[in-house]
Design an enzyme around this catalytic site. Structure first.
Site, PDB file in Angstrom:
ATOM      1  N   ASP A   1      27.778   3.554  29.695  1.00 34.12           N
ATOM      2  CA  ASP A   1      26.386   3.396  29.266  1.00 34.12           C
ATOM      3  C   ASP A   1      25.537   3.091  30.511  1.00 34.12           C
ATOM      4  OD1 ASP A   1      23.953   2.671  28.189  1.00 34.12           O
ATOM      5  OD2 ASP A   1      24.778   1.214  26.773  1.00 34.12           O
TER       6      ASP A   1
ATOM      7  N   HIS B   1      25.469   5.476  26.207  1.00 37.42           N
ATOM      8  CA  HIS B   1      24.811   4.516  25.328  1.00 37.42           C
ATOM      9  C   HIS B   1      25.109   4.790  23.855  1.00 37.42           C
ATOM     10  CE1 HIS B   1      21.880   1.465  24.390  1.00 37.42           C
ATOM     11  NE2 HIS B   1      21.151   2.289  23.685  1.00 37.42           N
ATOM     12  N   ASP B   2      25.208   6.059  23.509  1.00 38.98           N
ATOM     13  CA  ASP B   2      25.472   6.453  22.125  1.00 38.98           C
ATOM     14  C   ASP B   2      26.791   5.923  21.585  1.00 38.98           C
ATOM     15  OD1 ASP B   2      23.370   7.699  20.989  1.00 38.98           O
ATOM     16  OD2 ASP B   2      24.137   9.745  21.184  1.00 38.98           O
TER      17      ASP B   2
ATOM     18  N   ARG C   1      11.653  12.845  22.518  1.00 39.53           N
ATOM     19  CA  ARG C   1      13.023  12.735  22.017  1.00 39.53           C
ATOM     20  C   ARG C   1      14.024  13.353  22.994  1.00 39.53           C
ATOM     21  NH1 ARG C   1      16.624   9.853  19.375  1.00 39.53           N
ATOM     22  NH2 ARG C   1      18.052  11.052  18.111  1.00 39.53           N
TER      23      ARG C   1
ATOM     24  N   SER D   1      21.842  -1.696  20.867  1.00 37.57           N
ATOM     25  CA  SER D   1      20.681  -1.296  21.647  1.00 37.57           C
ATOM     26  C   SER D   1      19.465  -2.174  21.291  1.00 37.57           C
ATOM     27  CB  SER D   1      20.415   0.195  21.409  1.00 37.57           C
ATOM     28  OG  SER D   1      19.436   0.675  22.268  1.00 37.57           O
TER      29      SER D   1
END
Lengths: 196, 385
Positions: B322, B355-356, B227, B157
């Site tokens: 992602d 994405h994680d 967050r 990332s």
């Protein structure tokens, strides 16, 4: 498949030392590795199979995980000296498009295809069964091969699509077949360029 | 309690601090001095100093990349699943460095630090730092550690943006760049999400224009929302559906605004936890660094020209689900590398996690990283002979 594949030596024999090569469906990268070690080519391979990507990395080659069926849009025209498609064409959905893409991206294309017109295939078919042998190890129900052709079929296709065949090498068991190639050759390697 | 070192962990680690007095010029036109960088190292630097790997962190992480703290054994490094003895990034072979970036909130000089000019925390006056500034600071840390050339610089990332930037800023100082779940710049949608996060913080009454430390306040509400927004973008729709679906927390709808769906409760929990330890000024700055990252900008938008100076070999990895930094964005990077005839391996991992995924233990992904690092190891072995 045992040892280096029969078409590898023939393909390597067609490639100029130091050339830029793109190998489509490069598997574990052994052809590119061979080309790099013996001819100092600058190469990239394309492969879709997850399991083969780390194998390519172990072989020290540049591999890009992409689906050939979506074309070669990430590559600029004329960016390679040779684009190789080794024993993959027969398993592709869009075989017409990939051949034209090969000639867009590369100056010359090299394909190897199993020859459906090989005499044993003809006999097996004449006996009423789909051929199952070294070149066609799969059964009709589990084969990845969807676009099979004979040597003559491929050459007619090339004429129709203005693809100029520069060289044809018909092989059987790794040896070149000089006469009656469509009957005696089980595997054919073509080197081709643009324009009829 | 069992306090022995878990299998294949680097074990208990201790952060270190490097201090720099020479001013570091920043992209924004300002400079900063003195400053400190907090870092951790794992494994041993070899005799010819050729086996060092720098790990760059993303938005909310730190220098604590692997291992754990003796006094806090549950605090395991954020990339511990890939870094350690016998792991894909094998600390028996490589000397691995994690560093908290400038402007961070885990010990490196940042908005919470005391500005020597005023004797008070920098707060709002801390400059907006960029990916390039971080890389420049990391290069000074490399000097400090006596590392002329890294075997690899790696990150996921925003961390991957730093490894990409390394190849342009210091082409001779790294052999390989691992660019995982990256994008060559942020899309309008990416910037939009960042802006929502920033607005949540900036409009929190406890923000006090960024000088909340002096007021004894923390914009926790803003940070929580920031967050939560971020977290949504890290997960794929499918991953969220399979993890939470429409599950209710208490089995029935209550017709109110307390968390009812599991996903609401999860996001609130994640937001709350984050707001306890992360600094809002740092968050604002890191999202800006993301937004500003665009190596092609100075080259008429041509990424291949931007990367013309690069000499490293690349491993680029993307994940199919992602949607934050989609595979197409990684393919843009690959295309630019191809145009420069650089060595590049590209893996597109069909992982469900969004994405994680770059932080998770996917066997195909880890096998690829392992194979690539084996190759680096062999290469530095050959170079040493």
């Amino acid at each position: 498949m045992k040892g280096p594949r029969a078409d590898f030596a023939v393909i390597a024999g067609r490639i100029r030392p130091g050339a830029k090569v793109l190998d489509l469906g490069c598997g574990d990268g052994s052809l590119l590795r061979h080309l790099r070690e013996s001819l100092d080519v600058r190469g990239y391979g394309i492969e879709i199979d997850d399991a083969k990507i780390p194998a390519c990395v172990k072989n020290g080659i540049n591999v890009l995980q992409m689906d050939l069926e979506s074309g070669l849009s990430g590559f600029d025209p004329g960016s390679f000296d040779y684009v190789i498609l080794s024993l993959t064409l027969q398993a592709m959905k869009n075989s017409e498009r990939i051949l034209s893409e090969m000639l867009r991206v590369g100056r010359e294309g090299i394909v190897s295809v199993p020859n459906f017109g090989y005499w044993r295939n003809r006999i097996q078919l004449a006996m009423g069964r789909m051929p199952v042998n070294d070149e066609f190890p799969h059964h009709w129900f589990d084969t990845p091969n969807i676009h099979l052709c004979t040597l003559t079929d491929f050459e007619v296709f090339c004429v129709q699509h203005r693809i100029r065949i520069l060289e044809r090498i018909a092989l059987h068991e790794g040896r070149e077949v000089s006469s009656l190639p469509n009957l005696r050759g089980s595997l054919v390697v073509y080197r081709f360029g643009s324009g009829a | 309690m069992d306090t022995s070192t878990p299998a294949r962990s680097v074990g208990a680690v201790t952060p270190q601090t490097a201090s720099f007095s020479e001013p570091l010029p920043l992209r924004c036109g300002r400079s900063i001095a003195p400053y400190e960088l907090v870092y951790e190292t794992y494994g041993r630097l070899n005799a010819d100093r050729s086996n060092a790997i720098l790990v760059c962190h993303a938005l909310n992480a730190s220098h604590h990349v692997a291992g754990f703290y003796a006094d806090d054994p549950d605090n395991v490094g954020w990339w511990d699943n890939i870094i350690g003895p016998g792991k894909p990034v094998d600390t028996d072979r490589f000397f691995v460095i994690g560093v908290n970036n400038l402007g961070g909130c885990f010990g490196s000089t940042g908005p919470m630090s005391i500005d020597p000019a005023t004797g008070r925390p920098y707060g709002a006056s801390f400059p907006l730092v960029t990916v390039e500034d971080w890389v420049a600071a990391q290069a000074r840390l490399a000097d400090h550690l006596g590392i002329e050339r890294f075997a690899a610089v790696m990150g996921g990332s925003l961390g991957a943006m730093q490894s990409l930037s390394w190849t342009r800023q210091f082409p001779e100082r790294l052999r390989h760049a691992l660019v995982i779940a990256c994008a060559p710049n942020l899309s309008a949608q990416n910037i939009a999400f960042n802006e929502v996060a920033r607005q949540a913080i900036l409009t929190d009454p406890d923000f006090h224009g960024g000088d909340y430390y002096a007021h004894g306040a923390t914009p926790v509400r803003g940070l929580r929302v920031a967050r939560m927004v971020g977290h949504i973008t890290y997960l794929s729709d499918d991953a969220m559906a399979s993890k939470f679906g429409r599950q209710l927390k208490n089995g029935s709808i209550g017709y109110g605004f307390d968390p009812e769906f599991q996903i609401e409760s999860y996001l609130r929990y994640q937001g709350g936890k984050f707001a306890e330890y992360f600094d809002a000024n740092t968050y604002l700055r890191i999202t800006k660094a993301l937004d500003y990252f665009d190596p092609a900008l100075d080259f008429g938008g041509d990424l291949s020209k931007a990367l013309a100076a690069a000499r490293a070999a690349f491993l680029v990895v993307s994940f199919t689900t992602d949607w934050r930094f989609a595979p197409e964005r990684s393919r843009e990077i690959v295309q630019a590398l191809l145009r420069n005839q650089l060595d590049v391996t590209y893996g597109e991992i069909d992982a469900p996690h969004g994405h994680d995924a770059f932080l998770l233990d996917d066997p195909r992904y880890h096998a690829l990283v392992r194979a690539y690092l084996d190759r680096i190891h062999a290469e530095i072995g050959r170079a040493a002979r």
